[in-house]
Scaffold this active site. Structure first.
Site: not given
Ligand code: 3H9
Length: 694
Positions: A62, A101, A104
């Site tokens: 999400a 998500g 999902e």
């Molecule tokens: C969910 O899914 C709920 C659902 O079950 C139900 C919904 C109804 N959204 O970390 P990075 C941004 S909960 C928005 O440096 P990497 C991050 O802020 C969600 N933005 O890259 C950064 O922005 P900026 C479950 C996001 O390659 C840029 O992207 N998902 C999101 O080192 C690059 O990120 C998670 O919890 C997001 N979801 O790592 C995943 N994710 O450049 C959370 C990232 O402006 N994310 N951004 O600073 C991560 O764990 C890592 O970002 C990921 C990439 C592994 C994906």
């Protein structure tokens, strides 16, 4: 504007591609795009659809930046169900991380193809949530409750191979995901494969023992964090509800958690992790190359730093004063690497090749080709300057000279050599190969690309770097010494060390200050007091009982006795400390402290000093303080950090308390001018974070 979801045809196959960089987050436009793509698929003559993610990830989950704002339709659970209800088969072809998500969406599809390198995870609990789009209902229908109970409360993930083994995916492939998706689609078409909605599969069996175990483990592990136990509840719903009912109940849990301060704290922490490295001074600056690192000193800290560098693929030359010490350092590093193998951080077969990247030497000349040297020798200005002079003599031009000092003046160290602009502080936390925090101490003359290199190095080492200015203790230890001071003062006024430890643990820290002291060694506090004695303000309070404990040889865990007595690592209160404390109290008036009183004073001291550190520019923003306390001092992540805590509590009330306490102790409780200013202007630390963002 580019479409964030593309719909293309390749013969009978509809290819639906999510293209929303950087992580294909499922923001409103993507949800709408997926919904429309499924509608279009229903209407045209394509016979099967493949969902792909463009870029490194399949879908990162999400869109976290939408959390806390009013949700906009279509909601993600409905999008997943819309996919599932397609009348023609849909495949999810996953090549990279499918998170939250994202996983999902894949579970909404009828078939799942995983490329080698794909990962399937549910990180929601790390954001204070549970899966909210059917994940907790669909995954157990495929895998049984066991794997879901492993992954969901932990916020964990599995590899493509593991996903295949547990039945989460149907097929493993290698090569190009687009092609593999098309091949799989054509194969399924040839077989006349039907739609196969996961939601209509039978309930997973209820496994009483598995749920009891999971609840037991997470009640212990979660230390006040609510989401892990809720994730277990969500999985349990799948064992007794049909899919629509289960998704609705899961959604209620998700939305309930969305409203909690824990969710807000964890998301504050998530964005701060990234924000903390965004410094205007680094914009457009290219870091220097670092491939070879020198470490001077092979004690616990030096060996830990060397281990951390080796684990990140850097070549390390470690300097010790003689062969015996060098061998001892090598043994420590070897044992650190063995520990990394045990913790699953290093593949067993990688251990020897990694160790082969280490050379231990006694002659500084061995550092002539190093790109960066980090000294971790005895904390003494004379000794440090000596080391820096030797480094200055042998290191190549452009090499970086770093000190791991935890409080000494980095400007003074830099001024001792011919190239102060190459000098920086890299303050690691012990054990350096485990702890994530790195304070990057920027001295007056430090060159911009040296700071940029420090941040790049931290990223490479998997650490979180915080920029700090020069002062005694930098950000973290300076604030620590203040809240430790608050604890000592509470003891003088009537609290016991054990009450304080219990209250601080109840707040969510893994250890109280006195347990921590026992673990680190009470000689450290003694040495610090000795060091500061000459410059100490006469109004300051000295915990004299601590000095007596030192002289009795009660140094904490290492001597089996400190604030606690130990058999192994488990301590029971050492009551013999009480008479020492009583003597120090003299005839001061005594009072009782509740756990809340203790927590409030401790936190107020932390925040007040945090505000001073920000106002002086030692920390750039309040969020830098939050990140420091989270990664270096065990502050509970779900609280976001002390400065967020203060905003939540209300700065005005906190300031009023500090002023009230200052009547009894005007020296210690001097309100931070920044706190007074924010209160008078009706602003918060969050406002400062925003104003000082990129
Ligand atoms: C969910 O899914 C709920 C659902 O079950 C139900 C919904 C109804 N959204 O970390 P990075 C941004 S909960 C928005 O440096 P990497 C991050 O802020 C969600 N933005 O890259 C950064 O922005 P900026 C479950 C996001 O390659 C840029 O992207 N998902 C999101 O080192 C690059 O990120 C998670 O919890 C997001 N979801 O790592 C995943 N994710 O450049 C959370 C990232 O402006 N994310 N951004 O600073 C991560 O764990 C890592 O970002 C990921 C990439 C592994 C994906």
């Amino acid at each position: 504007m580019m479409d964030v979801v593309r719909y293309e045809r390749d013969g009978a196959v509809a290819v639906i591609t999510v293209a929303n960089p950087p992580v294909n987050a499922l923001g409103h436009a993507v949800r709408q795009g997926l919904w429309s793509a499924i509608d279009r698929f229903a209407e045209d003559d394509a016979q099967i659809a493949v969902i792909l993610g463009e870029g490194k990830l399949f879908i990162g989950g999400a869109d976290i930046s939408e959390f806390g704002k009013p949700p906009r339709e279509p909601f993600l659970p409905d999008v997943c169900t819309h996919i599932e209800r397609a009348q023609k088969p849909v495949i999810a072809a996953v090549h990279g991380p499918a998170l939250g998500g994202g996983c999902e969406v894949a579970l909404g599809a009828h078939y799942r193809l995983a490329m080698k390198g794909a990962r399937f995870g549910f990180p929601e609990v790390k954001l204070g949530l549970v899966p909210g789009a059917g994940g907790s209902q669909r995954m157990p229908r495929l895998t049984g409750v066991g794997p879901a109970l492993e992954i969901m409360p932990a916020g964990g993930s599995v590899s493509a191979e593991e996903a295949l083994a547990i039945g989460l995916v149907d097929r493993l492939a290698e090569g190009d995901v687009h092609q593999a998706g098309l091949d799989y689609a054509r194969e399924l078409l040839e077989q006349g494969a039907p739609v196969r909605p996961v939601g209509t599969m039978p309930h997973p069996a209820f496994d009483e023992e598995a749920f009891a175990n999971a609840r037991d483990v997470w009640a212990r592990k979660s230390r006040g964090e609510v989401a892990p136990l809720k994730a277990i509840d969500a999985v349990e719903l799948s064992t007794r509800m049909d899919i629509d009912e289960g998704i609705a109940a899961e959604r209620r849990l998700f939305l309930e958690l969305m409203e909690t301060p824990q969710r807000a704290g964890l998301i504050h922490a998530f964005f701060n992790d990234r924000e903390v490295a965004k410094l205007p001074e680094l914009r457009g600056i290219t870091p220097r190359e670092v491939a070879r690192v020198g470490v001077i000193g092979g004690g616990t800290m030096g060996a830990g730093i060397a281990t951390s560098c080796l684990l990140s693929g850097l070549r390390v030359t470690l300097i010790e004063r003689d062969t015996e010490a060098a061998e001892k350092a090598r043994a420590t590093i070897t044992s650190n690497l063995d520990g990394a193998v045990k913790r699953g951080k290093l593949a067993a077969e990688r251990r020897d090749p990694v160790l082969a990247m280490l050379s231990t030497e006694t002659d500084y000349d061995a550092l002539s080709t190093a790109d960066l040297a980090i000294e971790a020798v005895f904390e003494d200005m004379g000794v440090k300057k000596e080391v820096f002079k030797k480094l200055d003599a042998v290191m190549k031009p452009g090499a970086i000279l770093a000190t791991n000092t935890s409080y000494l003046d980095v400007n003074e160290i830099a001024s001792a050599i011919s190239r102060p602009s190459d000098v920086i502080g890299l303050h690691f936390f012990s054990p350096a190969h485990v702890m994530k925090l790195l304070e990057v101490v920027v001295a007056d003359a430090t060159a911009g690309d040296v700071t940029a290199t420090a941040f790049a190095l931290a990223k490479r080492l998997g650490k979180v770097a915080v920029r700090a200015g020069v002062c005694d203790g930098f950000i973290g230890n300076r604030i620590l010494s203040t809240y430790r001071g608050a604890a000592d003062r509470m003891i003088l006024e009537g609290a016991s060390p054990w009450e304080i430890d219990a209250a601080i643990k109840a707040f969510g820290l893994p250890m109280g200050p006195f347990e921590m002291g026992d673990l680190a060694g009470l000689d450290i506090g003694y040495m610090t007091r000795q060091r500061k004695a000459a410059t100490r303000d006469p109004r300051d309070v000295v915990p004299t009982w601590g000095d007596e404990m030192y002289h009795k040889g009660w140094l904490g865990q290492k001597t089996g006795r400190g604030y606690y007595t130990y058999e192994g690592r488990k301590g029971v209160p050492n009551e013999e400390v009480t008479p020492l404390i009583e003597a120090a109290r003299g005839n001061r008036p005594q009072r009782r402290f509740s756990a809340e009183d203790i927590q409030r004073r401790y936190m107020a001291a932390m925040v007040n000093e945090g505000a001073k550190v920000v106002a002086e520019g030692i920390a750039r923003r309040p969020l830098d303080v939050d990140v420091t306390l989270l990664y270096g001092y065990g502050f509970p992540r779900w609280r976001g950090g002390p400065m967020l805590w203060a905003d939540r509590e209300g700065l005005a009330g906190l300031l009023a308390d500090i002023k009230a306490w200052s009547k009894d102790d005007p020296y210690f409780w001097q309100p931070a001018p920044l706190l007074e200013q924010l209160v008078s202007e009706g602003r918060t630390f969050a406002d400062l974070n925003k104003e000082n963002g990129q």
